[in-house]
Design a protein around this motif. Structure first.
Motif, PDB file in Angstrom:
ATOM      1  N   LEU A 159     -81.166  30.220  45.327  1.00 42.79           N
ATOM      2  CA  LEU A 159     -81.586  30.500  43.801  1.00 42.79           C
ATOM      3  C   LEU A 159     -81.390  29.451  43.048  1.00 42.79           C
ATOM      4  N   LYS A 160     -82.419  28.998  42.114  1.00 43.41           N
ATOM      5  CA  LYS A 160     -82.329  27.914  41.065  1.00 43.41           C
ATOM      6  C   LYS A 160     -82.774  28.465  39.788  1.00 43.41           C
ATOM      7  N   LEU A 161     -82.306  28.251  38.680  1.00 45.11           N
ATOM      8  CA  LEU A 161     -82.694  28.436  37.203  1.00 45.11           C
ATOM      9  C   LEU A 161     -82.867  27.388  36.464  1.00 45.11           C
ATOM     10  N   ASP A 162     -83.898  27.463  35.640  1.00 44.07           N
ATOM     11  CA  ASP A 162     -83.907  26.594  34.694  1.00 44.07           C
ATOM     12  C   ASP A 162     -84.350  27.453  33.336  1.00 44.07           C
ATOM     13  N   ARG A 163     -84.427  26.962  32.318  1.00 45.35           N
ATOM     14  CA  ARG A 163     -84.530  28.013  31.111  1.00 45.35           C
ATOM     15  C   ARG A 163     -85.965  28.563  31.029  1.00 45.35           C
ATOM     16  N   ASN A 164     -86.795  27.722  31.510  1.00 47.01           N
ATOM     17  CA  ASN A 164     -88.150  28.127  31.610  1.00 47.01           C
ATOM     18  C   ASN A 164     -88.834  28.653  32.825  1.00 47.01           C
ATOM     19  N   SER A 483     -76.472  22.655  33.095  1.00 53.83           N
ATOM     20  CA  SER A 483     -76.523  21.457  32.187  1.00 53.83           C
ATOM     21  C   SER A 483     -75.348  21.287  31.106  1.00 53.83           C
ATOM     22  N   THR A 484     -74.875  22.380  30.651  1.00 56.64           N
ATOM     23  CA  THR A 484     -73.689  22.353  29.740  1.00 56.64           C
ATOM     24  C   THR A 484     -72.464  23.054  30.113  1.00 56.64           C
ATOM     25  N   HIS A 485     -72.674  24.007  31.144  1.00 58.23           N
ATOM     26  CA  HIS A 485     -71.463  25.003  31.280  1.00 58.23           C
ATOM     27  C   HIS A 485     -71.249  25.052  33.084  1.00 58.23           C
ATOM     28  N   VAL A 486     -70.076  25.805  33.259  1.00 60.32           N
ATOM     29  CA  VAL A 486     -69.585  25.483  34.664  1.00 60.32           C
ATOM     30  C   VAL A 486     -69.121  26.772  35.139  1.00 60.32           C
ATOM     31  N   SER A 487     -68.955  27.064  36.488  1.00 57.97           N
ATOM     32  CA  SER A 487     -68.279  28.058  37.113  1.00 57.97           C
ATOM     33  C   SER A 487     -67.723  27.677  38.476  1.00 57.97           C
ATOM     34  N   ALA A 488     -66.438  28.277  38.339  1.00 60.68           N
ATOM     35  CA  ALA A 488     -65.556  27.964  39.864  1.00 60.68           C
ATOM     36  C   ALA A 488     -65.091  28.924  40.416  1.00 60.68           C
ATOM     37  N   VAL A 489     -65.623  29.106  41.708  1.00 61.38           N
ATOM     38  CA  VAL A 489     -65.029  30.146  42.565  1.00 61.38           C
ATOM     39  C   VAL A 489     -63.815  29.642  43.252  1.00 61.38           C
ATOM     40  N   ARG A 577     -72.872  34.716  45.386  1.00 59.57           N
ATOM     41  CA  ARG A 577     -73.061  33.296  44.900  1.00 59.57           C
ATOM     42  C   ARG A 577     -73.324  33.477  43.467  1.00 59.57           C
ATOM     43  N   VAL A 578     -73.106  32.119  42.596  1.00 62.17           N
ATOM     44  CA  VAL A 578     -72.844  31.932  41.416  1.00 62.17           C
ATOM     45  C   VAL A 578     -74.094  30.820  41.074  1.00 62.17           C
ATOM     46  N   GLU A 579     -75.177  30.840  40.547  1.00 64.96           N
ATOM     47  CA  GLU A 579     -75.837  29.781  40.065  1.00 64.96           C
ATOM     48  C   GLU A 579     -75.793  29.485  38.546  1.00 64.96           C
ATOM     49  N   CYS A 580     -75.177  28.335  37.958  1.00 65.30           N
ATOM     50  CA  CYS A 580     -75.531  28.100  36.881  1.00 65.30           C
ATOM     51  C   CYS A 580     -76.626  26.842  36.539  1.00 65.30           C
ATOM     52  N   GLY A 581     -77.363  27.382  35.790  1.00 63.39           N
ATOM     53  CA  GLY A 581     -78.739  26.568  35.576  1.00 63.39           C
ATOM     54  C   GLY A 581     -78.716  25.829  34.214  1.00 63.39           C
ATOM     55  N   ARG A 582     -79.748  25.592  33.594  1.00 62.47           N
ATOM     56  CA  ARG A 582     -80.027  25.146  32.175  1.00 62.47           C
ATOM     57  C   ARG A 582     -80.042  26.312  31.086  1.00 62.47           C
ATOM     58  N   ASN A 583     -78.730  26.450  30.691  1.00 64.55           N
ATOM     59  CA  ASN A 583     -78.570  27.524  29.825  1.00 64.55           C
ATOM     60  C   ASN A 583     -78.751  28.974  30.193  1.00 64.55           C
ATOM     61  N   VAL A 584     -78.861  29.213  31.558  1.00 66.65           N
ATOM     62  CA  VAL A 584     -78.877  30.362  32.299  1.00 66.65           C
ATOM     63  C   VAL A 584     -78.107  30.487  33.460  1.00 66.65           C
ATOM     64  N   THR A 585     -77.628  31.803  33.545  1.00 64.82           N
ATOM     65  CA  THR A 585     -76.545  31.781  34.799  1.00 64.82           C
ATOM     66  C   THR A 585     -76.968  33.119  35.506  1.00 64.82           C
ATOM     67  N   ALA A 586     -76.725  33.107  36.681  1.00 67.84           N
ATOM     68  CA  ALA A 586     -76.924  34.301  37.616  1.00 67.84           C
ATOM     69  C   ALA A 586     -75.927  34.405  38.756  1.00 67.84           C
TER      70      ALA A 586
END
Length: 591
Positions: A159-164, A483-489, A577-586
């Motif tokens: 899974l990959k996420l962009d804002r748009n 793009s500006t935030h991070v998640s660490a498992v 799993r965690v996905e941090c994208g461009r201003n979005v998260t899943a």
């Protein structure tokens, strides 16, 4: 520092899943980890409670406690007036409740693991201006985790996420797309590229790069209109001598000169470029955008620009010949830069360094590095009597992150027989790049960090592994960088073997997850908008289940690691799993 001592009977009163496992000495546990564990030792009702570490002081009777200078063997003794007070949580068990109901009542982590197995799917939050995290909603922001109904009971490969726009690979390998950049008229996720058996994807500014299990790399336009109007390739059929035309337009990225059994096994990409790694350890790069050609050195090929590129397709693959002789095993890419890691633990960086994201000294006269350059890792451990080796790399936006195993060795003037910690491995996390939104994770707000800076909260962590009866370093299992935030498992010890045959106190627990960085679009999932410079926890994804279980106090989100479970009557290996994208998260259920 002397080890903490508790009454032996207090330890015997704890169930298996309630016994403590994180055992760093108090003087070395970094914030906010230290604050979390010390609070748990004081009260079992405090926020973000973990059953296995509910009473940290009891660890002294179970394990060897690590301190700054040496290991002290814990001893049990009758508490004195100077001993820390031990607070035991009152029983939450109800008469007539089943064994599983009791587990749900006494452990938030057990309930979270259970719900992740019973209700697989995708939770998303952050900016919704592109209708990615909540396709059916017109809300500009989704402040806390919310499920995307389309993916209920659906397992994904990636899974990959962009804002748009969003893109996902279904369990069968088909590509699904959604969001305004895909189609203004279609809000719901739609299957686009079929029958390619994709195993992973990366996204650029306007294209999706997919890797098939057979090593074929596909470049698909994000826009539905471009997919329909572009050139459609001829495809072979299972029927001999029969060809058909593809349903949508796409291109293939094919490296030249591959060996007989050599194929692409991994991909990594940014806004305009993509890297391809083969099973021989060779790396290729290519343009991955439709409109913009990589111009900041991110192709890793000296002198290659739009005007100087070789004849052929604009997205032709270029081998990074300067990496020949180094067997590359991992790759990571930010928006306009990349890192590669070889089997010896050496890291090479190239691309944009305007924020120091390469880990190399910033040069305003030459802000780009178009040749893979070796990072000087050893200089950060000079004088420590430790030998570092990079074990993993991550990147995103204008930041890079490195996990390093540092092994204690004998110093120049030391007697090996007197070094009790000889051979001990400490796991550290380092970062570089921009930190004005807290993305470095080191507690500071920094515009440009052009050398590695250690993340105290994620470095030097240890826990006691009951199964192997040893103190082990806690590494990071996954770092997802947006793009500006991070998640660490965290790769902490997990437990998933509670069953009807075991005690009602035997509960499951997963992996700790921490978050930090930019939060202007609520992408951290805290429900607030302030940026966060230090790793922190968030609440469980399914807060309704917590309320239904009668839990009033707050607990923290745990990620369920891979385990064999039944989904709709079939047995699968599934994980979150965690996905941090461009201003979005899943957070999604993956196979």
């Amino acid at each position: 520092m002397a080890s903490r001592k508790v009454h032996a009977s207090a330890v015997r009163s704890l169930g298996r899943s309630q016994r403590p496992r994180i055992i760093q000495s108090w003087s070395r546990v970094p914030a906010p980890i230290a604050r979390h564990y010390s609070r748990e030792a004081q009260s079992a009702h405090q926020a973000w409670k973990r059953p296995s570490t509910a009473i940290l002081a009891a660890a002294a009777t179970l394990a060897v406690v690590y301190s700054a200078s040496q290991l002290h063997e814990a001893q049990a003794e009758v508490p004195t007036s100077d001993s820390p007070e031990l607070l035991i949580e009152k029983s939450k068990k109800k008469k007539g409740a089943s064994k599983e109901e009791i587990r749900d009542l006494i452990s938030s982590q057990h309930l979270q693991v259970k719900k992740s197995w019973e209700n697989p799917g995708v939770y998303a939050w952050g900016s919704n201006t592109g209708k990615v995290v909540a396709p059916d909603s017109n809300e500009a922001y989704i402040k806390t985790p919310r499920r995307i109904p389309y993916f209920d009971d659906v397992l994904l490969r990636d899974l990959k996420l962009d804002r748009n726009f969003g893109a996902a690979v279904l369990e069968n390998g088909d590509l699904v797309q959604w969001g305004k950049a895909y189609s203004e008229d279609s809000a719901q996720p739609t299957v686009t590229l079929k029958g390619k058996n994709l195993k992973s994807i990366v996204i650029s500014r306007d294209r999706i790069i997919g890797l098939g299990k057979n090593g074929t790399v596909y470049s698909v336009p994000v826009s539905k209109a471009d997919q329909e109007s572009g050139k459609k390739l001829s495809e072979s059929s299972w029927i001999p001598f029969w060809e058909s035309t593809s349903d949508i337009a796409y291109r293939k990225l094919t490296p030249k000169g591959l060996g007989t059994r050599e194929k692409v096994t991994a991909i990594s990409g940014g806004l305009e470029h993509v890297l391809l790694l083969t099973n021989s350890g060779r790396v290729f790069s290519a343009a991955s955008g439709t409109e913009d050609f990589p111009s900041r050195g991110q192709l890793g090929v000296p002198g290659v620009t739009w005007l100087t590129r070789p004849e052929g397709p604009f997205d032709m693959c270029h081998e990074l010949t300067t990496l020949k002789g180094f067997e590359i095993q991992k790759m990571a890419s930010g928006d306009t830069h990349s890192l590669v890691l070889d089997k010896e633990g050496r890291v090479f960086a190239f691309g944009d360094n305007s924020s120091g994201q390469l880990g190399l000294q910033y040069n305003p006269e030459s802000p780009y590095v178009d040749t893979p350059s070796l990072l000087p890792i050893t200089k950060y451990y000079q004088g420590t009597n430790q030998v570092p080796k990079v074990t993993s790399i991550s990147a995103g936006g204008q930041n890079s992150f490195l996990s390093i195993d540092a092994t204690r060795v004998v110093g120049p003037s030391e007697d090996p027989s007197e070094v009790r910690t000889l051979g001990r491995v400490t796991s550290d996390m380092w970062s570089c790049g921009t930190g004005i939104r807290g993305t470095l994770g080191n507690g500071r707000w920094t515009h440009v960090q052009d050398g590695l800076t250690k993340i105290p909260s994620l470095s030097g962590l240890f826990e006691y592994d009951e199964k192997n009866k040893a103190v082990v370093p806690i590494r990071m299992a996954q770092i997802s960088v947006g793009s500006t935030h991070v998640s660490a498992v965290m790769d902490n010890v997990t437990y998933l073997d509670a069953s009807e045959k075991s005690s009602e106190n035997d509960t499951n627990w997963g992996a700790d997850v921490l978050w930090w960085g930019g939060n202007e679009f609520y992408q951290l999932g805290t429900g607030k908008r302030n940026n966060v410079p230090n790793p922190m926890y968030i609440r469980p994804l399914d807060t309704a289940a917590e309320i239904e279980a009668g839990r009033k106090e707050e607990h923290r989100f745990h990620l369920t690691p891979k385990h064999a479970v039944k989904v709709k009557g079939r047995k699968v290996q599934m994980e979150q799993r965690v996905e941090c994208g461009r201003n979005v998260t899943a957070v999604y259920s993956a196979v």
